[in-house]
Design a protein around this motif. Sequence first.
Motif, PDB file in Angstrom:
ATOM      1  N   LYS A 275     107.557  13.124 -15.045  1.00 29.63           N
ATOM      2  CA  LYS A 275     106.947  11.888 -15.531  1.00 29.63           C
ATOM      3  C   LYS A 275     106.657  10.965 -14.345  1.00 29.63           C
ATOM      4  O   LYS A 275     107.576  10.555 -13.638  1.00 29.63           O
ATOM      5  CB  LYS A 275     107.887  11.217 -16.534  1.00 29.63           C
ATOM      6  CG  LYS A 275     107.157  10.331 -17.513  1.00 29.63           C
ATOM      7  CD  LYS A 275     108.029   9.980 -18.707  1.00 29.63           C
ATOM      8  CE  LYS A 275     107.208   9.132 -19.673  1.00 29.63           C
ATOM      9  NZ  LYS A 275     107.966   8.750 -20.856  1.00 29.63           N
ATOM     10  N   HIS A 276     105.376  10.678 -14.093  1.00 31.61           N
ATOM     11  CA  HIS A 276     104.972   9.714 -13.068  1.00 31.61           C
ATOM     12  C   HIS A 276     104.731   8.370 -13.758  1.00 31.61           C
ATOM     13  O   HIS A 276     104.719   8.295 -14.975  1.00 31.61           O
ATOM     14  CB  HIS A 276     103.686  10.177 -12.384  1.00 31.61           C
ATOM     15  CG  HIS A 276     103.688  11.620 -11.982  1.00 31.61           C
ATOM     16  ND1 HIS A 276     104.508  12.111 -11.005  1.00 31.61           N
ATOM     17  CD2 HIS A 276     102.973  12.669 -12.442  1.00 31.61           C
ATOM     18  CE1 HIS A 276     104.287  13.413 -10.885  1.00 31.61           C
ATOM     19  NE2 HIS A 276     103.369  13.780 -11.742  1.00 31.61           N
ATOM     20  N   PRO A 277     104.471   7.325 -13.002  1.00 32.38           N
ATOM     21  CA  PRO A 277     104.256   6.021 -13.645  1.00 32.38           C
ATOM     22  C   PRO A 277     103.228   6.036 -14.788  1.00 32.38           C
ATOM     23  O   PRO A 277     103.488   5.487 -15.835  1.00 32.38           O
ATOM     24  CB  PRO A 277     103.814   5.131 -12.483  1.00 32.38           C
ATOM     25  CG  PRO A 277     104.536   5.700 -11.313  1.00 32.38           C
ATOM     26  CD  PRO A 277     104.548   7.190 -11.546  1.00 32.38           C
ATOM     27  N   HIS A 278     102.068   6.665 -14.613  1.00 35.12           N
ATOM     28  CA  HIS A 278     101.079   6.612 -15.695  1.00 35.12           C
ATOM     29  C   HIS A 278     100.615   7.975 -16.197  1.00 35.12           C
ATOM     30  O   HIS A 278      99.569   8.072 -16.836  1.00 35.12           O
ATOM     31  CB  HIS A 278      99.853   5.787 -15.267  1.00 35.12           C
ATOM     32  CG  HIS A 278     100.232   4.398 -14.902  1.00 35.12           C
ATOM     33  ND1 HIS A 278     100.656   3.476 -15.828  1.00 35.12           N
ATOM     34  CD2 HIS A 278     100.321   3.789 -13.693  1.00 35.12           C
ATOM     35  CE1 HIS A 278     100.972   2.358 -15.203  1.00 35.12           C
ATOM     36  NE2 HIS A 278     100.787   2.513 -13.917  1.00 35.12           N
ATOM     37  N   MET A 279     101.321   9.002 -15.831  1.00 37.91           N
ATOM     38  CA  MET A 279     100.912  10.328 -16.308  1.00 37.91           C
ATOM     39  C   MET A 279     102.074  11.312 -16.233  1.00 37.91           C
ATOM     40  O   MET A 279     103.167  10.964 -15.800  1.00 37.91           O
ATOM     41  CB  MET A 279      99.724  10.832 -15.502  1.00 37.91           C
ATOM     42  CG  MET A 279      99.930  10.786 -14.017  1.00 37.91           C
ATOM     43  SD  MET A 279      98.400  11.249 -13.182  1.00 37.91           S
ATOM     44  CE  MET A 279      98.876  11.007 -11.490  1.00 37.91           C
ATOM     45  N   GLU A 280     101.789  12.529 -16.659  1.00 38.81           N
ATOM     46  CA  GLU A 280     102.813  13.559 -16.680  1.00 38.81           C
ATOM     47  C   GLU A 280     102.272  14.844 -16.063  1.00 38.81           C
ATOM     48  O   GLU A 280     101.128  15.220 -16.333  1.00 38.81           O
ATOM     49  CB  GLU A 280     103.202  13.834 -18.140  1.00 38.81           C
ATOM     50  CG  GLU A 280     104.704  13.775 -18.372  1.00 38.81           C
ATOM     51  CD  GLU A 280     105.098  13.949 -19.830  1.00 38.81           C
ATOM     52  OE1 GLU A 280     105.461  12.946 -20.453  1.00 38.81           O
ATOM     53  OE2 GLU A 280     105.028  15.078 -20.337  1.00 38.81           O
TER      54      GLU A 280
ATOM     55  N   LYS B 228     103.458   0.718 -29.440  1.00 42.05           N
ATOM     56  CA  LYS B 228     103.418   1.331 -28.112  1.00 42.05           C
ATOM     57  C   LYS B 228     103.914   2.783 -28.181  1.00 42.05           C
ATOM     58  O   LYS B 228     105.035   3.028 -28.625  1.00 42.05           O
ATOM     59  CB  LYS B 228     104.301   0.526 -27.156  1.00 42.05           C
ATOM     60  CG  LYS B 228     103.911   0.673 -25.698  1.00 42.05           C
ATOM     61  CD  LYS B 228     104.783  -0.230 -24.835  1.00 42.05           C
ATOM     62  CE  LYS B 228     104.860   0.305 -23.427  1.00 42.05           C
ATOM     63  NZ  LYS B 228     105.652   1.546 -23.304  1.00 42.05           N
TER      64      LYS B 228
END
Lengths: 305, 305
Positions: A94-99, A240
């Motif tokens: 898991k990266h800040p805005h994607m996977e 969310k």
Amino acid sequence: MIYTCTLNPAVDYKFNLENVNIGKLNRVENANFFAGGKGINVSIVLKNLGTDSIATGFLGGFTGDFIKSTLKNRNIKYEFIDIELPSRFNVKIKHPHMETEINADGPHISNSKMSELLIFIQEMKKDDLLITGGSTCKGQPEAHGVIAQICHEHGIPFVMDTPGKYYSQFLKYKPFLVKPNIQELGDYYGTKITKVEQAIFYGKKLLEEGAERVIISMGKNGSIYLDQYYIYRSNLIHSKVTSSVGSGDSMVAGFISSYLSDKDTQKAYQFAVAVAQATTFHEGLATYETTMKYYYDVNVKEISK
Amino acid sequence: MIYTCTLNPAVDYKFNLENVNIGKLNRVENANFFAGGKGINVSIVLKNLGTDSIATGFLGGFTGDFIKSTLKNRNIKYEFIDIELPSRFNVKIKHPHMETEINADGPHISNSKMSELLIFIQEMKKDDLLITGGSTCKGQPEAHGVIAQICHEHGIPFVMDTPGKYYSQFLKYKPFLVKPNIQELGDYYGTKITKVEQAIFYGKKLLEEGAERVIISMGKNGSIYLDQYYIYRSNLIHSKVTSSVGSGDSMVAGFISSYLSDKDTQKAYQFAVAVAQATTFHEGLATYETTMKYYYDVNVKEISK
């Protein structure tokens, strides 16, 4: 009894990482292991909703042992066919805005091991129900079709939740429920579905081809339910998204759990939507508590056929 | 009996991938699991060379079970301290010309679990030998020093093969052997070592500070052996490097295995170099057969003190 079948179960190894430095040593903290695979997710959600099931499929090696111990810790019964090679292992970053996902293909399943599973399925009864799906396992490209045929011949109701490419294998065997998303539905019919009207059109086609019930999930556009009597539509509550992993499996678990106890289609669909939202809007898979946060706000509208 | 100790063992998950597509789903075939960690590697190489050892350290969870079954399959005895959390899991991705590693930090070790290990070590005898090293485990930053002190107090010879930052913890307790590479040696003395003369200079300093024997590995420049009587130098045979993973552990296993049977320093060093080369130039860790391909060609030169 409800049975869930996972042909290619997985251990999911999840951790956070800002970025992967290729060619370098990356260090991660707080990495965690999870038991994964469609049938296993369904069994977990069913248990969370108070419904028992028996998980089956193929498991092997130390990764298979981890999956067994996860089920054991959750008091979920299982009767897997044991194989020698370790079950599949997936890496989910898991990266800040994607996977980023690195998925392995999983162990090869021999014809004799496949036969063992089919014999196990044959012994199920007419008041049992089998929930199966996902991708097939290596070496058994026709597994979904063969399982569907056996269920059909023995009068065992079955739910198939698979990618679109498998639909031609099993629709003719009259699945109790199929749950494509619009991408999967489009894949099967060789088209791209973007509108609700299109989804209803192709959903009806699935009924014509053999499906008894269809739920089409459409991401932010909610979902549609179809059978020979009713078409229902439900919008998504705007909240969310935490993780959509397992939300389709939750929808299946929710529908089956409610339908088997009440035989009320509209109520079961409303419950299914709430369970899926509970998985989507919270960490981990839905529980009864998180589901009930959404249930009464789920809006199910009947659409004329 | 030789004991090897691994404070933070790992399962290494290895596969080939052209490139990692960040934010995407990457599919891999033929991924494999290996038991890893310094002491475990040493035990495996010792066994390959016909020398028995008992592996100890901390193991837990399904990853720990995998490591145990790997050792069992190789007829290597073990007596690990069992912990609850799963042992470390590392991902090693091999690209065409480089390697990406994603290493986890591993489970936290409590003081009471550390005490169990120390009691186990205390019970070793003067004619046993303990080979330990690598990084320490979470929660026990001083473990190398404490183990060294206990060995020293109980007269148990010990080999420490650790990164440079740990050297100040244990040199005073007179390790039987230390095996830094030039990077680690430089780290300890706060300098960058590039030349053989410098390596000899700092190797002598390690002897002054307490080490009884020193092997300094220098990559393509071969290695150096030092003790209070001798300095030996050996060049690397030029051959295609397959993987240098475990070559340091192989060197330690080779030296100990030969020295304990013959007490001949020069022969043991020559054998150690051959074992390291067998690991470097072949797939997997050295075996007796691959070692003997190099042994008679290893050139050991004495250097005057």
